[in-house]
Scaffold this motif. Structure first.
Motif, mmCIF file in Angstrom:
data_model
loop_
_atom_site.group_PDB
_atom_site.id
_atom_site.type_symbol
_atom_site.label_atom_id
_atom_site.label_comp_id
_atom_site.label_asym_id
_atom_site.label_seq_id
_atom_site.Cartn_x
_atom_site.Cartn_y
_atom_site.Cartn_z
ATOM 1 N N ASN A 114 8.355 13.079 -1.132
ATOM 2 C CA ASN A 114 7.924 12.249 -0.005
ATOM 3 C C ASN A 114 8.706 10.941 -0.068
ATOM 4 O OD1 ASN A 114 6.560 11.408 2.256
ATOM 5 N ND2 ASN A 114 4.626 10.959 1.201
ATOM 6 N N SER A 115 8.919 10.328 1.067
ATOM 7 C CA SER A 115 9.712 9.103 1.091
ATOM 8 C C SER A 115 9.344 8.271 2.321
ATOM 9 C CB SER A 115 11.212 9.433 1.111
ATOM 10 O OG SER A 115 11.519 10.170 2.297
ATOM 11 N N LYS B 29 10.519 0.189 -2.643
ATOM 12 C CA LYS B 29 11.506 0.448 -1.603
ATOM 13 C C LYS B 29 12.913 0.391 -2.198
ATOM 14 C CE LYS B 29 12.291 -0.861 3.212
ATOM 15 N NZ LYS B 29 11.911 -1.817 4.288
ATOM 16 N N HIS B 30 13.782 1.348 -1.836
ATOM 17 C CA HIS B 30 15.166 1.455 -2.315
ATOM 18 C C HIS B 30 15.262 1.821 -3.803
ATOM 19 C CE1 HIS B 30 16.084 -0.260 1.530
ATOM 20 N NE2 HIS B 30 15.622 -1.469 1.215
ATOM 21 N N ASP B 31 14.136 2.179 -4.429
ATOM 22 C CA ASP B 31 14.168 2.557 -5.848
ATOM 23 C C ASP B 31 14.697 3.993 -5.962
ATOM 24 O OD1 ASP B 31 13.685 3.244 -8.492
ATOM 25 O OD2 ASP B 31 11.813 2.112 -8.595
ATOM 26 N N PRO B 32 15.739 4.206 -6.785
ATOM 27 C CA PRO B 32 16.285 5.569 -6.938
ATOM 28 C C PRO B 32 15.265 6.569 -7.455
ATOM 29 C CG PRO B 32 17.788 3.925 -7.852
ATOM 30 C CD PRO B 32 16.516 3.203 -7.544
ATOM 31 N N ALA B 33 14.178 6.071 -8.059
ATOM 32 C CA ALA B 33 13.165 6.976 -8.611
ATOM 33 C C ALA B 33 12.516 7.825 -7.520
ATOM 34 C CB ALA B 33 12.087 6.170 -9.337
ATOM 35 N N GLY B 34 12.660 7.396 -6.274
ATOM 36 C CA GLY B 34 12.033 8.148 -5.185
ATOM 37 C C GLY B 34 12.800 9.365 -4.747
ATOM 38 N N GLU C 233 0.829 -1.205 0.000
ATOM 39 C CA GLU C 233 0.000 0.000 0.000
ATOM 40 C C GLU C 233 0.866 1.259 0.000
ATOM 41 O OE1 GLU C 233 -4.245 -0.336 1.978
ATOM 42 O OE2 GLU C 233 -2.700 -0.900 3.429
ATOM 43 N N LEU C 234 1.955 1.241 0.777
ATOM 44 C CA LEU C 234 2.829 2.413 0.821
ATOM 45 C C LEU C 234 3.525 2.624 -0.526
ATOM 46 C CD1 LEU C 234 4.042 4.734 2.387
ATOM 47 C CD2 LEU C 234 5.813 3.190 3.261
ATOM 48 N N THR C 235 3.902 1.514 -1.170
ATOM 49 C CA THR C 235 4.514 1.618 -2.500
ATOM 50 C C THR C 235 3.545 2.279 -3.478
ATOM 51 O OG1 THR C 235 5.962 -0.293 -2.181
ATOM 52 C CG2 THR C 235 5.418 0.301 -4.452
ATOM 53 N N ASP C 236 2.273 1.869 -3.443
ATOM 54 C CA ASP C 236 1.263 2.482 -4.322
ATOM 55 C C ASP C 236 1.087 3.966 -3.985
ATOM 56 O OD1 ASP C 236 0.834 0.097 -5.586
ATOM 57 O OD2 ASP C 236 -0.901 -0.463 -4.374
ATOM 58 N N HIS C 237 1.148 4.279 -2.702
ATOM 59 C CA HIS C 237 0.955 5.666 -2.275
ATOM 60 C C HIS C 237 2.108 6.556 -2.739
ATOM 61 C CE1 HIS C 237 -0.062 9.085 0.250
ATOM 62 N NE2 HIS C 237 1.148 9.037 0.812
#
Length: 434
Positions: free
Chosen positions: A87-88, A77-82, A68-72
Motif C-alpha cells: 500500500n502507498s 512520506k518518500h521513505d524507501p521502506a514503503g 495519521e496516514l503515516t501511522d496507517h
C-alpha cells in the motif's frame, strides 16, 4: 553503583526531553511568526475567508492528517521502506470543512487501496465538533434553525442548511435519553415539581405542560431529575408512573416534595414514599390567589395573607386565616376557597425550623431554572411535536450555569437548611446515604 548510573541516565533523558521540547516550541513560534509576517505583507485579516486563523487551521489539519496516514502505512512520506509494502500514498483530494473560524479548504491524503480512515477529519465529515457545539448552544438559547443558519452565515460566513442544523441538534436526543435514565441519589431532602407550559402544534396549537423535577441533594447541590411531558389532564396514574420511574433509578426516600396543587400527585407520593411530606408551594398559592382578585387589591391581599404563612403554629395560622376570610371573603370567596382546599398541603412546613421554611417559601430554587427554560421556549414560539419541545427544554437545562459560579452560591444558601433537615427528619437524610 548501578542505581546511581540509572538515575544519571534518567536525568540525562529528562534533560534531552526538555531540550527537545524547547526546540520544538521555538520551531512552532518561528513558524507562527512567519505566517503572521506573511499575513501582514498580504494584508490578510485574522478571521474570514483565507484569513490567518483559517490558514493556521488548514496547516494543522493537513499536518495531522498526514501524520495519521503515516501511522496507517507504517512509513514516512518518500521513505524507501514503503516500496513493495502493498500500500502507498495516492495523492490527495480537496475538501472544505466548516470550522469555528469559517470554511477551510484542506487537502486530505489518500492511500492506494482506500483503507485509510482518518480520525481528525473523518470521511464525509463536513463540520468540526466546535461548530456542532456552537449550533447546540444557540439552539439552547431558543434560536430557531433558520435563525441559527442566518447567524452562522452572517458572523462566520458559513452556509449551514436548516436540515443540517436540525440533524446536529437531534444528536442531543441520545444524550437526553441517557440523562433521563441515569442513576440518582438514594435520598433527597427536597424535590420541587413544577410545570413549564409550551405551545405544541399537534393538528392545532395547544398549550401543553412539561414537568420539571428539581431536587436539592444531601450536599446542597442542584440536581434536575428529569422531564416529563403531559397533556394537562394528568392524574394519580400519571404521577405514579413518574415517581415510580424516579424510585427505580435509585431514590429510596424524599423528605419533602414541594408542588403546586397538581391533581393526583399527593396520592401517588403516599404510595411511592409514604413518609414524604407533601408541601404546597406558598409562592404559587399566593400567585393563584391574585388570579381571583382585581389588580388594585393584590398588594392588600398579599399583606393580609402574610401573617397566615408566617404564623408560628398551625393554630395561629388558622386564626390569621379566619381574620383574612372575614375581611376579604365577601369580596373574593374564590380566594378563601383556594386556601381552604390547599390547607392540608399548606400547613406542614409551619411545624418546621425557620431555615426549612425559608427555602420552601423561596422560589429561587426553581425559578432560576424556569426562567432560563421560559426564555428558550418563548424564543421558539411553538413546537411541531412533543419531542421537539422536550429537546429544547433539555438543551436549556444543559446550558445552565456554564461558569459554575452559581453552584457555590446555591450550596451556601442550603447549608443551614440541610442541618435543619437532618435534625427535623431524625437522621433520615444521612441514614439512607450510608
Amino acid at each position: 553503583m548501578t542505581s546511581t548510573v540509572i538515575q544519571q541516565s534518567e536525568a540525562l533523558d529528562l534533560e534531552d526531553t526538555a531540550v527537545a521540547r524547547k526546540e520544538h516550541d521555538a520551531s512552532d513560534r518561528e513558524l507562527v511568526a512567519r505566517l503572521v509576517d506573511q499575513a501582514r505583507a498580504e494584508g490578510l485579516e485574522l478571521v474570514g475567508e483565507n484569513g490567518l486563523l483559517g490558514r493556521l487551521t488548514k496547516l494543522v489539519l493537513e499536518s495531522a492528517l498526514e501524520g495519521e496516514l503515516t501511522d496507517h502505512l507504517g512509513y514516512d512520506k518518500h521513505d524507501p521502506a514503503g516500496r513493495g509494502s502493498g500500500n502507498s500514498r495516492n495523492g490527495s483530494r480537496t475538501k472544505t470543512v466548516i470550522t469555528d473560524v469559517g470554511p477551510v479548504e484542506i487537502d486530505v491524503p489518500r492511500d492506494r487501496d482506500a483503507s485509510f480512515e482518518p480520525k481528525i477529519v473523518r470521511k464525509r465529515q463536513r463540520r468540526l465538533s466546535g461548530v456542532d457545539e456552537m449550533v447546540i448552544s444557540l439552539a439552547a438559547k431558543g434560536l430557531t434553525t433558520g435563525e441559527i443558519s442566518a447567524h452562522l452565515a452572517e458572523i462566520y460566513g458559513v452556509e449551514v442548511s436548516k436540515q443540517t442544523i436540525s440533524t446536529i441538534t437531534d444528536k442531543v436526543i441520545e444524550g437526553m435519553t441517557e440523562w433521563q435514565n441515569r442513576p440518582l441519589d438514594p435520598v433527597y431532602p427536597v424535590v420541587f415539581i413544577d410545570a413549564i407550559h409550551v405551545k405544541i402544534r399537534d393538528g392545532q396549537v395547544a398549550n401543553r405542560p412539561i414537568y420539571v423535577a428539581l431536587a436539592v441533594t444531601a450536599d446542597g447541590e442542584r440536581d434536575i431529575l428529569g422531564l416529563w411531558a403531559g397533556d394537562g389532564g394528568e392524574g394519580a396514574k400519571f404521577w405514579l408512573h413518574v415517581l415510580t420511574e424516579i424510585k427505580n433509578r435509585g431514590v429510596a426516600d424524599v423528605l419533602m416534595m414541594v408542588c403546586d396543587g397538581l391533581k393526583g400527585l399527593p396520592q401517588a407520593i403516599e404510595q411511592v414514599w409514604p413518609q414524604t411530606v407533601v408541601q404546597t408551594c406558598v409562592v404559587h398559592l399566593l400567585r393563584a390567589s391574585f388570579r381571583y382578585a382585581a389588580r388594585q387589591h393584590w398588594d392588600a391581599i398579599a399583606k393580609a395573607l402574610r401573617p397566615v404563612y408566617t404564623a408560628p403554629t398551625e393554630a395561629a395560622a388558622l386564626e390569621r386565616f379566619a381574620e383574612f376570610a372575614e375581611v376579604w371573603g365577601g369580596r373574593y370567596p374564590a380566594v378563601v376557597k383556594l386556601w381552604q382546599d390547599a390547607w392540608a398541603e399548606f400547613v406542614p412546613f409551619l411545624s418546621f425550623d425557620v431555615e426549612i421554611r425559608r427555602v420552601i417559601c423561596s422560589t429561587n430554587a426553581i425559578e432560576s431554572v424556569n426562567a432560563r427554560i421560559r426564555r428558550a421556549v418563548k424564543a421558539r414560539g411553538h413546537f411541531p411535536n412533543e419531542q421537539a419541545a422536550l429537546k429544547c427544554v433539555y438543551m436549556a437545562i444543559m446550558s445552565l450555569d456554564p461558569t459554575g459560579k452559581g453552584r457555590k452560591r446555591w450550596m451556601n444558601r442550603w447549608k443551614a437548611a440541610l442541618n435543619a433537615f437532618e435534625i427535623t427528619f431524625e437522621g433520615r437524610l444521612s441514614a439512607t446515604r450510608r
